[in-house]
Design a protein around this motif. Structure first.
Motif, PDB file in Angstrom:
ATOM      1  N   TYR A  35       0.834  -1.200   0.000  1.00  0.00           N
ATOM      2  CA  TYR A  35       0.000   0.000   0.000  1.00  0.00           C
ATOM      3  C   TYR A  35       0.872   1.255   0.000  1.00  0.00           C
ATOM      4  O   TYR A  35       0.623   2.195  -0.764  1.00  0.00           O
ATOM      5  N   THR A  36       1.895   1.261   0.823  1.00  0.00           N
ATOM      6  CA  THR A  36       2.805   2.407   0.869  1.00  0.00           C
ATOM      7  C   THR A  36       3.503   2.601  -0.475  1.00  0.00           C
ATOM      8  O   THR A  36       3.625   3.723  -0.967  1.00  0.00           O
ATOM      9  N   LEU A  39       1.097   4.240  -2.846  1.00  0.00           N
ATOM     10  CA  LEU A  39       0.954   5.673  -2.563  1.00  0.00           C
ATOM     11  C   LEU A  39       2.158   6.452  -3.080  1.00  0.00           C
ATOM     12  O   LEU A  39       2.017   7.543  -3.636  1.00  0.00           O
ATOM     13  N   SER A  48      -4.256  10.266  -8.430  1.00  0.00           N
ATOM     14  CA  SER A  48      -4.981  10.267  -7.155  1.00  0.00           C
ATOM     15  C   SER A  48      -5.977   9.118  -7.034  1.00  0.00           C
ATOM     16  O   SER A  48      -6.665   9.000  -6.032  1.00  0.00           O
ATOM     17  N   ALA A  73      -4.249   2.001   6.158  1.00  0.00           N
ATOM     18  CA  ALA A  73      -4.484   2.597   4.843  1.00  0.00           C
ATOM     19  C   ALA A  73      -4.977   4.035   4.979  1.00  0.00           C
ATOM     20  O   ALA A  73      -4.528   4.925   4.242  1.00  0.00           O
ATOM     21  N   GLU A  76      -1.999   6.213   6.455  1.00  0.00           N
ATOM     22  CA  GLU A  76      -0.907   6.302   5.489  1.00  0.00           C
ATOM     23  C   GLU A  76      -1.313   7.230   4.335  1.00  0.00           C
ATOM     24  O   GLU A  76      -0.500   8.024   3.855  1.00  0.00           O
ATOM     25  N   SER A  77      -2.564   7.152   3.913  1.00  0.00           N
ATOM     26  CA  SER A  77      -3.058   8.026   2.848  1.00  0.00           C
ATOM     27  C   SER A  77      -3.019   9.487   3.291  1.00  0.00           C
ATOM     28  O   SER A  77      -2.604  10.363   2.524  1.00  0.00           O
ATOM     29  N   TYR A  80       0.497  10.754   3.115  1.00  0.00           N
ATOM     30  CA  TYR A  80       0.929  11.057   1.747  1.00  0.00           C
ATOM     31  C   TYR A  80       0.235  12.298   1.195  1.00  0.00           C
ATOM     32  O   TYR A  80       0.802  13.007   0.361  1.00  0.00           O
ATOM     33  N   ILE A  88      -7.278  11.403  -2.685  1.00  0.00           N
ATOM     34  CA  ILE A  88      -7.108   9.989  -3.025  1.00  0.00           C
ATOM     35  C   ILE A  88      -8.456   9.290  -2.988  1.00  0.00           C
ATOM     36  O   ILE A  88      -9.292   9.563  -2.122  1.00  0.00           O
ATOM     37  N   VAL A  90      -9.655   5.177  -3.398  1.00  0.00           N
ATOM     38  CA  VAL A  90      -9.128   3.816  -3.469  1.00  0.00           C
ATOM     39  C   VAL A  90     -10.288   2.851  -3.646  1.00  0.00           C
ATOM     40  O   VAL A  90     -11.311   2.957  -2.962  1.00  0.00           O
ATOM     41  N   LEU A 114     -10.673   7.832   4.784  1.00  0.00           N
ATOM     42  CA  LEU A 114     -10.242   7.357   3.471  1.00  0.00           C
ATOM     43  C   LEU A 114     -11.442   7.141   2.546  1.00  0.00           C
ATOM     44  O   LEU A 114     -12.406   6.480   2.924  1.00  0.00           O
TER      45      LEU A 114
END
Length: 132
Positions: A35-36, A39, A48, A73, A76-77, A80, A88, A90, A114
């Motif tokens: 996932y990282t 991103l 995006s 997630a 971390e999003s 970023y 973003i 997802v 998210l």
């Protein structure tokens, strides 16, 4: 005992989004790294929208794994986005039981900000991202 293949993934840019095809045996630590990396790819390529195809993922995902991944997630999003990622969205598409019928991980991630859709329907997944 059968040897479990590690989680593998590949990136492909499709017009306005990043598509990540994932296979192998689920591992929470490997999923977080994946996932990282996704991103990071979004940030480097000024994208995006992120689509994960997890149809070929095997193994068992516990409720706690779903919780920890959803939380990770989301945070971390956000991290970023602080580095310059312009929003973003997802979407994750796969089959049950890898995709939780109750969508617990999705609920965890959405509750933490998210913009995420988890589904078993690829068309629904891509529609959520606004792509074809």
């Amino acid at each position: 005992m059968q040897k479990k293949s590690p989680l593998k993934y590949s990136f492909k840019v499709n017009s306005s989004y990043l598509s990540v095809t994932v296979s192998g045996h689920f591992s929470l630590s490997e999923a977080k790294i994946m996932y990282t990396n996704a991103l990071e790819y979004l940030l480097e390529n000024d994208l995006s929208k992120l689509f994960f195809n997890v149809v070929k993922v095997t193994g068992e995902i516990t409720t706690m794994d779903r919780y920890y991944f959803g939380e990770f997630a989301a945070f971390e999003s956000l991290k970023y986005m602080g580095k310059g990622l312009k929003g973003i969205a997802v979407s994750m598409c796969g089959e049950e039981p890898i995709i939780d019928p109750r969508r617990f991980g999705e609920i965890v991630a959405r509750n933490r900000g998210l913009n995420l859709k988890v589904t078993t329907d690829k068309n629904e997944s891509l529609q959520f991202l606004g792509v074809e």
